[in-house]
Design a protein around this motif. Structure first.
Motif, PDB file in Angstrom:
ATOM      1  N   ARG A 109      45.944  47.553  21.350  1.00  0.00           N
ATOM      2  CA  ARG A 109      46.291  46.551  22.367  1.00  0.00           C
ATOM      3  C   ARG A 109      45.108  45.622  22.631  1.00  0.00           C
ATOM      4  N   LEU A 110      43.914  46.208  22.686  1.00  0.00           N
ATOM      5  CA  LEU A 110      42.716  45.409  22.932  1.00  0.00           C
ATOM      6  C   LEU A 110      42.386  44.556  21.715  1.00  0.00           C
ATOM      7  N   LEU A 114      42.020  40.417  21.533  1.00  0.00           N
ATOM      8  CA  LEU A 114      40.818  39.738  21.043  1.00  0.00           C
ATOM      9  C   LEU A 114      41.187  38.790  19.907  1.00  0.00           C
ATOM     10  N   ALA A 115      42.075  39.236  19.023  1.00  0.00           N
ATOM     11  CA  ALA A 115      42.508  38.396  17.905  1.00  0.00           C
ATOM     12  C   ALA A 115      43.240  37.151  18.389  1.00  0.00           C
ATOM     13  N   ALA A 116      43.851  37.252  19.572  1.00  0.00           N
ATOM     14  CA  ALA A 116      44.580  36.110  20.129  1.00  0.00           C
ATOM     15  C   ALA A 116      43.658  35.081  20.767  1.00  0.00           C
ATOM     16  N   GLY A 117      42.358  35.387  20.847  1.00  0.00           N
ATOM     17  CA  GLY A 117      41.407  34.385  21.314  1.00  0.00           C
ATOM     18  C   GLY A 117      40.498  34.762  22.466  1.00  0.00           C
ATOM     19  N   ALA A 118      40.675  35.947  23.033  1.00  0.00           N
ATOM     20  CA  ALA A 118      39.820  36.344  24.157  1.00  0.00           C
ATOM     21  C   ALA A 118      38.382  36.561  23.711  1.00  0.00           C
ATOM     22  N   ASP A 119      37.452  36.382  24.632  1.00  0.00           N
ATOM     23  CA  ASP A 119      36.039  36.664  24.354  1.00  0.00           C
ATOM     24  C   ASP A 119      35.665  38.086  24.771  1.00  0.00           C
ATOM     25  N   LEU A 120      36.334  38.583  25.798  1.00  0.00           N
ATOM     26  CA  LEU A 120      36.190  39.958  26.260  1.00  0.00           C
ATOM     27  C   LEU A 120      37.572  40.464  26.637  1.00  0.00           C
ATOM     28  N   VAL A 121      37.921  41.648  26.152  1.00  0.00           N
ATOM     29  CA  VAL A 121      39.189  42.271  26.519  1.00  0.00           C
ATOM     30  C   VAL A 121      38.892  43.550  27.289  1.00  0.00           C
ATOM     31  N   ILE A 122      39.573  43.725  28.411  1.00  0.00           N
ATOM     32  CA  ILE A 122      39.411  44.912  29.247  1.00  0.00           C
ATOM     33  C   ILE A 122      40.712  45.695  29.266  1.00  0.00           C
ATOM     34  N   GLY A 123      40.631  46.985  28.969  1.00  0.00           N
ATOM     35  CA  GLY A 123      41.775  47.862  29.143  1.00  0.00           C
ATOM     36  C   GLY A 123      41.898  48.189  30.614  1.00  0.00           C
ATOM     37  N   SER A 124      42.945  47.688  31.255  1.00  0.00           N
ATOM     38  CA  SER A 124      43.027  47.687  32.715  1.00  0.00           C
ATOM     39  C   SER A 124      44.050  48.680  33.254  1.00  0.00           C
ATOM     40  N   ARG A 125      43.633  49.355  34.330  1.00  0.00           N
ATOM     41  CA  ARG A 125      44.522  50.271  35.049  1.00  0.00           C
ATOM     42  C   ARG A 125      45.379  49.547  36.059  1.00  0.00           C
ATOM     43  N   TRP A 126      44.940  48.353  36.493  1.00  0.00           N
ATOM     44  CA  TRP A 126      45.531  47.728  37.664  1.00  0.00           C
ATOM     45  C   TRP A 126      46.301  46.462  37.369  1.00  0.00           C
ATOM     46  N   THR A 162      35.760  47.129  36.955  1.00  0.00           N
ATOM     47  CA  THR A 162      34.945  48.340  36.806  1.00  0.00           C
ATOM     48  C   THR A 162      35.369  49.184  35.614  1.00  0.00           C
ATOM     49  N   ALA A 163      36.386  48.758  34.877  1.00  0.00           N
ATOM     50  CA  ALA A 163      36.909  49.535  33.751  1.00  0.00           C
ATOM     51  C   ALA A 163      35.914  49.567  32.588  1.00  0.00           C
ATOM     52  N   GLY A 164      35.943  50.668  31.826  1.00  0.00           N
ATOM     53  CA  GLY A 164      34.986  50.846  30.743  1.00  0.00           C
ATOM     54  C   GLY A 164      35.583  50.929  29.352  1.00  0.00           C
ATOM     55  N   PHE A 165      36.841  50.510  29.177  1.00  0.00           N
ATOM     56  CA  PHE A 165      37.483  50.461  27.858  1.00  0.00           C
ATOM     57  C   PHE A 165      37.570  48.990  27.489  1.00  0.00           C
ATOM     58  N   ARG A 166      36.690  48.530  26.559  1.00  0.00           N
ATOM     59  CA  ARG A 166      36.518  47.093  26.344  1.00  0.00           C
ATOM     60  C   ARG A 166      36.225  46.745  24.891  1.00  0.00           C
ATOM     61  N   PRO A 207      47.153  46.267  29.696  1.00  0.00           N
ATOM     62  CA  PRO A 207      47.420  47.533  30.396  1.00  0.00           C
ATOM     63  C   PRO A 207      47.094  48.752  29.538  1.00  0.00           C
ATOM     64  N   ILE A 208      46.525  49.762  30.171  1.00  0.00           N
ATOM     65  CA  ILE A 208      46.273  51.043  29.521  1.00  0.00           C
ATOM     66  C   ILE A 208      46.683  52.175  30.456  1.00  0.00           C
ATOM     67  N   ASP A 209      46.825  53.350  29.894  1.00  0.00           N
ATOM     68  CA  ASP A 209      47.054  54.559  30.671  1.00  0.00           C
ATOM     69  C   ASP A 209      45.741  55.328  30.744  1.00  0.00           C
ATOM     70  N   PHE A 210      45.184  55.411  31.926  1.00  0.00           N
ATOM     71  CA  PHE A 210      43.906  56.086  32.146  1.00  0.00           C
ATOM     72  C   PHE A 210      44.190  57.518  32.584  1.00  0.00           C
ATOM     73  N   ILE A 211      43.720  58.475  31.798  1.00  0.00           N
ATOM     74  CA  ILE A 211      43.993  59.884  32.073  1.00  0.00           C
ATOM     75  C   ILE A 211      42.703  60.581  32.495  1.00  0.00           C
ATOM     76  N   GLU A 212      42.710  61.179  33.660  1.00  0.00           N
ATOM     77  CA  GLU A 212      41.528  61.871  34.172  1.00  0.00           C
ATOM     78  C   GLU A 212      41.101  62.986  33.222  1.00  0.00           C
ATOM     79  N   ARG A 213      39.803  63.128  33.038  1.00  0.00           N
ATOM     80  CA  ARG A 213      39.292  64.147  32.117  1.00  0.00           C
ATOM     81  C   ARG A 213      39.808  65.534  32.484  1.00  0.00           C
ATOM     82  N   GLN A 214      40.020  66.338  31.441  1.00  0.00           N
ATOM     83  CA  GLN A 214      40.477  67.715  31.630  1.00  0.00           C
ATOM     84  C   GLN A 214      39.373  68.724  31.354  1.00  0.00           C
TER      85      GLN A 214
END
Length: 254
Positions: A109-110, A114-126, A162-166, A207-214
């Motif tokens: 998804r990210l 990026l291929a569509a032209g973004a300079d930074l892509v963020i995987g977002s929860r919100w 604040t997301a860290g999937f980028r 959009p991403i699905d953020f799963i809390e660590r197990q």
């Protein structure tokens, strides 16, 4: 795949005491995106994470390791990894956690954004379609409230700063000038998004699905979050002062 059109891609994965997660998450990433390289940046983990990373690198030429001698903060680990990735000639440089909260299966998804032209892509929860799994309401409120505060204070529209999937384009990191980045903790993520926008570049959220660590212990705490908000407040107030000075200076010379 799309990443071939973008060039060579590497995901920077910082680690500290992730022995129970590293091999598992790297295997998932390598399966989901066979062409993507992995750069593990280990901050001297006492639990043997660095040794596991070395073993992975020995058996897979797409896995690389940087060993740091001390735990100097998330931002410092990422900046070090980004600089090495730039030196190695990667065209796309990404970041993700080692604890399984970021799903490698959703990395495409990210890549597509990026291929569509973004300079930074963020995987977002919100953003619509994003979600969180296994979070207590208090943690959700802290994240949502913190991101709202960031938007209001810094005047940006990013929903999950604040997301860290980028994923970054190489040119984005070169324009930001990593030598000037001083943020070391979780506020680093907000800093990088703000710098990207301040240079007139585009930030796209998917959009991403953020799963809390197990497994293993989270590095996030209320103290860490509070310190991040203090730094953001300092930046926001400084930016507003600068805007007022520029406006006042302009009116004097009008």
């Amino acid at each position: 795949m799309t990443q071939n059109l973008l060039g060579r891609t590497v995901m920077v994965v910082p680690t500290y005491n992730e022995a129970s997660n590293l091999a598992w998450i790297v295997a998932r990433l390598r399966k989901a995106q066979p062409d993507v390289h992995v750069l593990v940046v280990d901050d001297g983990s006492p639990d043997g994470t660095g040794k596991i990373a070395d073993e992975l690198a020995e058996s897979d030429d797409h896995v690389h390791v940087l060993h740091r001698t001390e735990k100097a903060g998330l931002g410092a680990a990422y900046v070090h990894g980004f600089k090495v990735a730039l030196e190695q000639g990667y065209d796309v440089i990404g970041e993700m956690d080692a604890d399984g909260s970021h799903q490698p299966e959703q990395l495409q998804r990210l890549i597509d954004a990026l291929a569509a032209g973004a300079d930074l892509v963020i995987g977002s929860r919100w953003v619509p379609g994003g979600s969180i799994v296994n979070w207590p309401k208090s943690r959700e409120a802290l994240s949502r409230g913190g991101n709202l505060y960031v938007r209001l204070l810094l005047g940006i529209r990013v929903k999950d700063a604040t997301a860290g999937f980028r994923l970054f384009r190489r040119s984005t990191l070169e324009t930001i000038d990593l030598d000037t980045v001083r943020s070391t903790g979780y506020v680093f993520q907000t800093d990088m998004a703000y710098r990207t926008l301040s240079h007139g570049m585009s930030v796209v959220e998917v959009p991403i699905d953020f799963i809390e660590r197990q497994r293993g212990d989270s590095k996030m705490s209320k103290d860490v979050a509070t310190e991040s908000l203090k730094l953001i407040t300092r930046w926001g107030l400084a930016e507003r002062r600068d805007r007022l000075r520029r406006r006042f200076s302009g009116s004097r010379h009008a």
